[in-house]
Design a protein around this motif. Sequence first.
Motif, PDB file in Angstrom:
ATOM      1  N   THR A  22       0.821  -1.204   0.000  1.00 19.14           N
ATOM      2  CA  THR A  22       0.000   0.000   0.000  1.00 19.14           C
ATOM      3  C   THR A  22       0.859   1.259   0.000  1.00 19.14           C
ATOM      4  O   THR A  22       0.347   2.354  -0.158  1.00 19.14           O
ATOM      5  CB  THR A  22      -0.956   0.009   1.211  1.00 19.14           C
ATOM      6  OG1 THR A  22      -0.192  -0.212   2.395  1.00 19.14           O
ATOM      7  CG2 THR A  22      -2.014  -1.083   1.075  1.00 19.14           C
ATOM      8  N   CYS A  44      -6.194  -9.906   0.496  1.00 21.87           N
ATOM      9  CA  CYS A  44      -7.604  -9.564   0.728  1.00 21.87           C
ATOM     10  C   CYS A  44      -7.827  -9.165   2.180  1.00 21.87           C
ATOM     11  O   CYS A  44      -8.570  -8.221   2.459  1.00 21.87           O
ATOM     12  CB  CYS A  44      -8.514 -10.741   0.372  1.00 21.87           C
ATOM     13  SG  CYS A  44      -8.805 -10.945  -1.382  1.00 21.87           S
ATOM     14  N   ASP A  47      -6.013  -5.415   2.684  1.00 22.33           N
ATOM     15  CA  ASP A  47      -6.713  -4.263   2.102  1.00 22.33           C
ATOM     16  C   ASP A  47      -7.241  -4.639   0.722  1.00 22.33           C
ATOM     17  O   ASP A  47      -6.630  -4.314  -0.301  1.00 22.33           O
ATOM     18  CB  ASP A  47      -5.791  -3.051   2.018  1.00 22.33           C
ATOM     19  CG  ASP A  47      -6.522  -1.762   1.699  1.00 22.33           C
ATOM     20  OD1 ASP A  47      -7.623  -1.828   1.107  1.00 22.33           O
ATOM     21  OD2 ASP A  47      -6.001  -0.690   2.035  1.00 22.33           O
ATOM     22  N   LYS A  48      -8.372  -5.325   0.694  1.00 16.80           N
ATOM     23  CA  LYS A  48      -8.924  -5.838  -0.560  1.00 16.80           C
ATOM     24  C   LYS A  48      -9.161  -4.720  -1.573  1.00 16.80           C
ATOM     25  O   LYS A  48      -8.870  -4.872  -2.760  1.00 16.80           O
ATOM     26  CB  LYS A  48     -10.215  -6.607  -0.292  1.00 16.80           C
ATOM     27  CG  LYS A  48     -10.766  -7.265  -1.536  1.00 16.80           C
ATOM     28  CD  LYS A  48     -11.966  -8.133  -1.229  1.00 16.80           C
ATOM     29  CE  LYS A  48     -12.415  -8.854  -2.489  1.00 16.80           C
ATOM     30  NZ  LYS A  48     -13.508  -9.783  -2.214  1.00 16.80           N
ATOM     31  N   SER A  49      -9.654  -3.603  -1.124  1.00 11.73           N
ATOM     32  CA  SER A  49      -9.951  -2.491  -2.024  1.00 11.73           C
ATOM     33  C   SER A  49      -8.685  -1.965  -2.707  1.00 11.73           C
ATOM     34  O   SER A  49      -8.661  -1.776  -3.927  1.00 11.73           O
ATOM     35  CB  SER A  49     -10.631  -1.362  -1.247  1.00 11.73           C
ATOM     36  OG  SER A  49     -10.846  -0.261  -2.092  1.00 11.73           O
ATOM     37  N   ALA A  50      -7.633  -1.742  -1.941  1.00 15.32           N
ATOM     38  CA  ALA A  50      -6.383  -1.211  -2.502  1.00 15.32           C
ATOM     39  C   ALA A  50      -5.749  -2.181  -3.486  1.00 15.32           C
ATOM     40  O   ALA A  50      -5.299  -1.777  -4.567  1.00 15.32           O
ATOM     41  CB  ALA A  50      -5.390  -0.890  -1.386  1.00 15.32           C
ATOM     42  N   THR A  52      -7.249  -4.557  -5.141  1.00 17.84           N
ATOM     43  CA  THR A  52      -8.108  -4.690  -6.320  1.00 17.84           C
ATOM     44  C   THR A  52      -7.857  -3.510  -7.248  1.00 17.84           C
ATOM     45  O   THR A  52      -7.696  -3.668  -8.457  1.00 17.84           O
ATOM     46  CB  THR A  52      -9.594  -4.745  -5.922  1.00 17.84           C
ATOM     47  OG1 THR A  52      -9.796  -5.893  -5.094  1.00 17.84           O
ATOM     48  CG2 THR A  52     -10.491  -4.828  -7.146  1.00 17.84           C
ATOM     49  N   GLN A  53      -7.787  -2.326  -6.670  1.00 15.94           N
ATOM     50  CA  GLN A  53      -7.593  -1.107  -7.457  1.00 15.94           C
ATOM     51  C   GLN A  53      -6.250  -1.109  -8.196  1.00 15.94           C
ATOM     52  O   GLN A  53      -6.171  -0.693  -9.348  1.00 15.94           O
ATOM     53  CB  GLN A  53      -7.695   0.122  -6.556  1.00 15.94           C
ATOM     54  CG  GLN A  53      -7.633   1.424  -7.310  1.00 15.94           C
ATOM     55  CD  GLN A  53      -7.840   2.627  -6.406  1.00 15.94           C
ATOM     56  OE1 GLN A  53      -7.952   2.495  -5.194  1.00 15.94           O
ATOM     57  NE2 GLN A  53      -7.897   3.797  -6.998  1.00 15.94           N
TER      58      GLN A  53
END
Length: 93
Positions: A22, A44, A47-50, A52-53
């Motif tokens: 990150t 996951c 930080d799944k969102s980071a 994935t992005q």
Amino acid sequence: TPHWSFFLIIDEIVFQVKLPGTAADKPNVYPFDTPYEQIYQDLCSKDKSAYTQNGVLNMLDRNRRIKRNPEKFQTNKDAFNIILTCEGSLLRI
């Protein structure tokens, strides 16, 4: 049609798998024998969102469907038509 195979080597000697974290100075590091599924689940949970992005989870999802874990070039017994090498810094654009 001929079947071409290639292997991409990043840096000269790689002892572990490094995936973006990150922050630029905090990569995620795993031994080569770590299954892609385990790496995927670990990221996951972090930080799944980071992940994935930035596309790392998509890459791991593809890889886990192809093979169990990352491979170390030095131990790979396959024959390749082309081997590409580059410095890791070329990928940090």
